[in-house]
Write an enzyme that holds these catalytic residues in place. Sequence first.
Site, mmCIF file in Angstrom:
data_model
loop_
_atom_site.group_PDB
_atom_site.id
_atom_site.type_symbol
_atom_site.label_atom_id
_atom_site.label_comp_id
_atom_site.label_asym_id
_atom_site.label_seq_id
_atom_site.Cartn_x
_atom_site.Cartn_y
_atom_site.Cartn_z
ATOM 1 N N ASP A 132 1.410 -2.560 -8.132
ATOM 2 C CA ASP A 132 1.893 -1.193 -8.582
ATOM 3 C C ASP A 132 2.626 -0.433 -7.245
ATOM 4 O O ASP A 132 2.659 0.641 -6.771
ATOM 5 C CB ASP A 132 1.110 -0.268 -9.283
ATOM 6 C CG ASP A 132 -0.148 -0.199 -9.294
ATOM 7 O OD1 ASP A 132 -0.632 -0.579 -7.759
ATOM 8 O OD2 ASP A 132 -0.279 0.000 -9.806
ATOM 9 N N ARG A 186 -1.303 6.373 -11.950
ATOM 10 C CA ARG A 186 -0.283 5.811 -12.549
ATOM 11 C C ARG A 186 1.338 6.265 -13.522
ATOM 12 O O ARG A 186 0.644 7.350 -14.276
ATOM 13 C CB ARG A 186 -0.324 4.207 -13.270
ATOM 14 C CG ARG A 186 -0.694 3.353 -12.043
ATOM 15 C CD ARG A 186 -0.900 1.775 -12.536
ATOM 16 N NE ARG A 186 0.370 1.809 -12.817
ATOM 17 C CZ ARG A 186 0.810 0.567 -13.546
ATOM 18 N NH1 ARG A 186 -1.068 -0.813 -13.679
ATOM 19 N NH2 ARG A 186 1.313 -0.210 -13.511
ATOM 20 N N TYR A 229 -10.086 0.097 -11.178
ATOM 21 C CA TYR A 229 -10.517 -1.421 -10.590
ATOM 22 C C TYR A 229 -11.913 -1.442 -9.935
ATOM 23 O O TYR A 229 -12.736 -0.358 -9.687
ATOM 24 C CB TYR A 229 -9.954 -1.442 -8.680
ATOM 25 C CG TYR A 229 -8.607 -1.089 -8.819
ATOM 26 C CD1 TYR A 229 -8.127 -3.151 -8.094
ATOM 27 C CD2 TYR A 229 -7.806 -0.638 -8.481
ATOM 28 C CE1 TYR A 229 -6.873 -3.705 -7.388
ATOM 29 C CE2 TYR A 229 -6.732 -1.129 -7.819
ATOM 30 C CZ TYR A 229 -5.685 -2.508 -7.600
ATOM 31 O OH TYR A 229 -4.649 -3.157 -7.740
ATOM 32 N N PRO A 282 -6.244 -7.015 -3.710
ATOM 33 C CA PRO A 282 -5.174 -6.328 -4.097
ATOM 34 C C PRO A 282 -5.781 -4.639 -3.648
ATOM 35 O O PRO A 282 -4.516 -3.503 -3.882
ATOM 36 C CB PRO A 282 -4.835 -6.551 -5.447
ATOM 37 C CG PRO A 282 -6.284 -6.906 -5.801
ATOM 38 C CD PRO A 282 -6.771 -7.869 -5.145
#
Lengths: 657, 657
Positions: free
Chosen positions: A52, A273, A281, A357
Amino acid sequence: MAAKSNQESQIDVLIIGAGPAGLMAATWMARLGVSTRVIDKKGTKIYSGQADGLQCRSLEIFDSFGFADRVWKESNHMLEICMWNPDDTGVIRRSDRIPDTVPGLSRFQQCVLHQGRIERFFLDHMKKHSDITVERGVLPIELSIDESCIDDLDAYPITVNLRHLSDEEAKPAQQGHGVQDGLFRSNMAEDDTEDLIRTSREDKEEIVRAKYVIGCDGAHSWTRKQIGGELEGEPTDFIWGVLDIVPITDFPDIRMRCAIHSANNGALMVIPREHSLVRLYTQLSEIKPDASGRADRSKITPEVIIAAAQKTLAPYKITYKYCDWFTAYQIGQRVGNTFSKFDRVFLAGDACHTHSPKAGQGMNVSMQDTYNLGWKIGLVARGICDKRILATYEAERREVAKALIAFDHKFSRLFSGRPARNVIDEQGVSMDEFKRVFEKGNIFASGLSVEYENSMIVQAKRSNQALATNIKLGMRFPSYQVLNQADARPWPFQEWMKSDGRFRVILFAGNYRNKQQRERVQKFCQDLEAKGSFLRRVTPGNSSIDSVIEIFTLHSAPRREVEFFDFPDLLHPFDEQKGWNYNKIFVDDESYHEGHGKAYEGYGVDPERGCLVVLRPDQYVAFVGEIDDTASVEEYFNGLMLDGSNHRNKKMKRKQK
Amino acid sequence: MAAKSNQESQIDVLIIGAGPAGLMAATWMARLGVSTRVIDKKGTKIYSGQADGLQCRSLEIFDSFGFADRVWKESNHMLEICMWNPDDTGVIRRSDRIPDTVPGLSRFQQCVLHQGRIERFFLDHMKKHSDITVERGVLPIELSIDESCIDDLDAYPITVNLRHLSDEEAKPAQQGHGVQDGLFRSNMAEDDTEDLIRTSREDKEEIVRAKYVIGCDGAHSWTRKQIGGELEGEPTDFIWGVLDIVPITDFPDIRMRCAIHSANNGALMVIPREHSLVRLYTQLSEIKPDASGRADRSKITPEVIIAAAQKTLAPYKITYKYCDWFTAYQIGQRVGNTFSKFDRVFLAGDACHTHSPKAGQGMNVSMQDTYNLGWKIGLVARGICDKRILATYEAERREVAKALIAFDHKFSRLFSGRPARNVIDEQGVSMDEFKRVFEKGNIFASGLSVEYENSMIVQAKRSNQALATNIKLGMRFPSYQVLNQADARPWPFQEWMKSDGRFRVILFAGNYRNKQQRERVQKFCQDLEAKGSFLRRVTPGNSSIDSVIEIFTLHSAPRREVEFFDFPDLLHPFDEQKGWNYNKIFVDDESYHEGHGKAYEGYGVDPERGCLVVLRPDQYVAFVGEIDDTASVEEYFNGLMLDGSNHRNKKMKRKQK
């Protein structure tokens, strides 16, 4: 076994994998009019989760195709990073705030938007400009290269056998927790391609002969195996969970990007987001890899991940009613030992580099791989550029992959470590060092520190960098606000450097009120318009003079003291149907509503004498020299471009805009 | 004769006419969830030509619905107006340049985009938020009002008979010049509605019973005739042609908006448009109205219009290969003697005011009519507001129409006149006066000078304008950049004042580090949360506290010295599913990438003490007072809002966003 078929066809470019890297490649082909097929073994597009984070540079690239605005509108913009660390009593406290994007780097800032939306924008753009679609549920099963004709540009040396899967087979297995998850493509999963091949039934096969193949088929890349490539590097024991939720929390910084280190309960990264979602995370310290080096995926659930986050975040509370997606991964950094075979089969994205990531780099670096590769293949396929430019792909992108891996190696270990209790706690991680690495990483993470070395497409040796101190050779052309001379509209200059396959000459015309300066510009135009000039040579006779190399002018005289028709015709070419071109001449002056761009100052160019800059089709700077140095420009283009008479027509049906 | 049908149905709102005014009304209904039908006698949407100028205020309104970005991206932005006048020798010269939009007025500037695209954005937005569609080829043929039940909010007092036309009938007759033209709806054409009614065949009829009817059916409005309304005013003899072409010209300012007066060859206005098009407005001196007061439309062709433009523009040359559209009109200003009947049938747009198109006002004022009307009908239909607010429509918009007509009267006569040869040439028009009127007109033309008078929806009498010197009562709430307290993102503050039917209280909390100031804010929240408060009274029990009246907070303390949870819960309401609301509290502070908005300074509010502002659902300012003056706010809302228990459910199926 599937029924064999005799169906055979030819295509210029076959793209394997329709994630962001594959779609970026396809988008170039759509814009350049190169016949292309895109296949993906999955039966459907993804709808949630996945990558993202978007770098400034990725947004600039989207803008060069024309859809950054869609991303910018829908995405969550991240402005600030808050660091939380244990205080003397072991309770987490906000210890620092830093800007998420270093101010002044770009007109865009880092933002986050679900990968499925990015793919949607690529697909819409491809549809607008071409007939290229993604063929889903199609698996490549065999690839061979006829070495006898790899130097023949008209030949189709690569043969790929494709199998069309039934719907059932093309659907990835989820873990069945009631929410969508990404565990089926986590690096903790085994590759399932072999399974798909073995169990295929009721499907059909076909044979495709291609000039070029681009493997964008992920960390388990099938294409990589066909060309004998390997990812080199080892996984660590650190396992992290990823959870997309609408959080219910009293933590005050939940809408900031946060790096949180607890004293003894692991680390947590918060990524706010779109649509009120937040991605967490979190380190899953209690889950360890087994003897085979892999952890048991069935033990990873949203409940396990939120429980870990709750521990780290205490005394603050966090819970949720809605979970959108989750996955887990095992930290590790690996890079491919090769990026291509015979400059006919190429690898890009996760197929040639994998990493953790958390730094939000993966999708970006992958897309930027094929942003680098796409125009090269496209212009070679079209007969515009010499095929030798293809070798620059590996030279340029392998360096980027290595830098990424080195950064991620350092960053993820610092993030996973326990904070040092004091300066002599050598087992712990120094939070000062973490902050330094984080800040440095932020520049890296913008995607704007990429610098390609001298090569046939970066003419560093004949350049004079001093003439444009902030237009760095091998780096992307920065953007400052300029005004259109014809209508006084302000634009970020870079917005005109579209990804349409054209090279560009930027004529910094300097002070155009000055007679000598006007004469230098006239001489420049005479050189380029002369019979036998490189510009005439590379432009097909029946095409407009700006169809292969486009010239933009930016002068520094006051807008109102110069007239549009004061500039030579070449700088605003005439068209029988459309008249003069009003979008080629720009000026560095005050706007009515958006201030003064101070472009000459920003670019580091002398506003009296100006200079010449050459840009590649991907906005990277190829040459900087004097306005009079058309000889060097000529040498640059002669080194890489074929005569206009060699151009192939755009074979693909092009859609009307 | 058409077959009579017994088909009967009920609907809250029937909108007649699907041009910009009708679609704006329909968009409100889509957002407010009011059952609505939209009919239009034409069989297809328009594809070229028509109105194109967009005011700043229209863009702000589009933004409040969420699609200004589409307009801003596709439109041509106009930055500068160039005036060209004869010099001493009679040759035209550029005499002046002025900004097209007065700097600082709005975050948008005037731009131009073909009306068909604007309609597309409305239609897309309606589709996203509702099931309302446009029924084309449907003609209203009879309207009656049952006066016995006009005060009954549950009744459907209006009966309208509709006829569904065959495709052939619904297609407007073009003049057959080979290019699309607008002559069929030019004010030089007779109305063709009667013809359509007489010649109808193979069609069907139905009967609709409606609570409200909005007639947006243009200058020849059928609706207006049904309620006995008249347009008052007379046409002039000035006839102007309009031509949309891709020009081929050596005139240097063809991409600027230009007002050109030649010595003896008439006047020309140049409007640069999207896709390289330019619109020319040119006086057709050689075409005169006949005894009936109308000119012969068949004499007007693109060739006639360009020939007139060529004469005005000499010695510069202009021609074209591509013509997109053309039309002509006869200058005249007329305003309706009534805007509504029983506050049940309303007229809007050209149905109640017509004027010359050159100033780019028509589409804007028309859309703003229904932007004013739509929320009023919607909130009354929903049982949220008292029906007496409907009377404010005519009171507010008739003043705007009269101001428009007065401006256009002066402007178009000055434009059509011959320039004065010298100061004693009284027959001629003084170019200095023209410039003054033009500049004044520019502020008017932004749409931002509209000021609604004291009424039940503008609480001027209990307001204290001195507390917010630049938030003018009755005018639209201006926009300055502010930061979201929770994520530090900069926003134009107005962007949060969405057109979703909610009233808004803007709490300028002042210096929130100050204890006394915090106490004032806490007291404000206590008043509003108290049992029996107006906020609780107007909010249905099962709805969130911000569903009818939304509170935004803007404080002036440094962002980093105040925490999100320092503010009372009411200011960031909690939701069981979504947690706290992070989009309600804003701060006037420096951003990382876009400077300091200086909002308190811009709004003219004391950064220590702050103030309270109430906004109507259309962003117009209803009240300005002290933070402590909740009594006045209560009086305001008590005067116009019904109890939450009266609310009707949204009847229409609402689509998922």
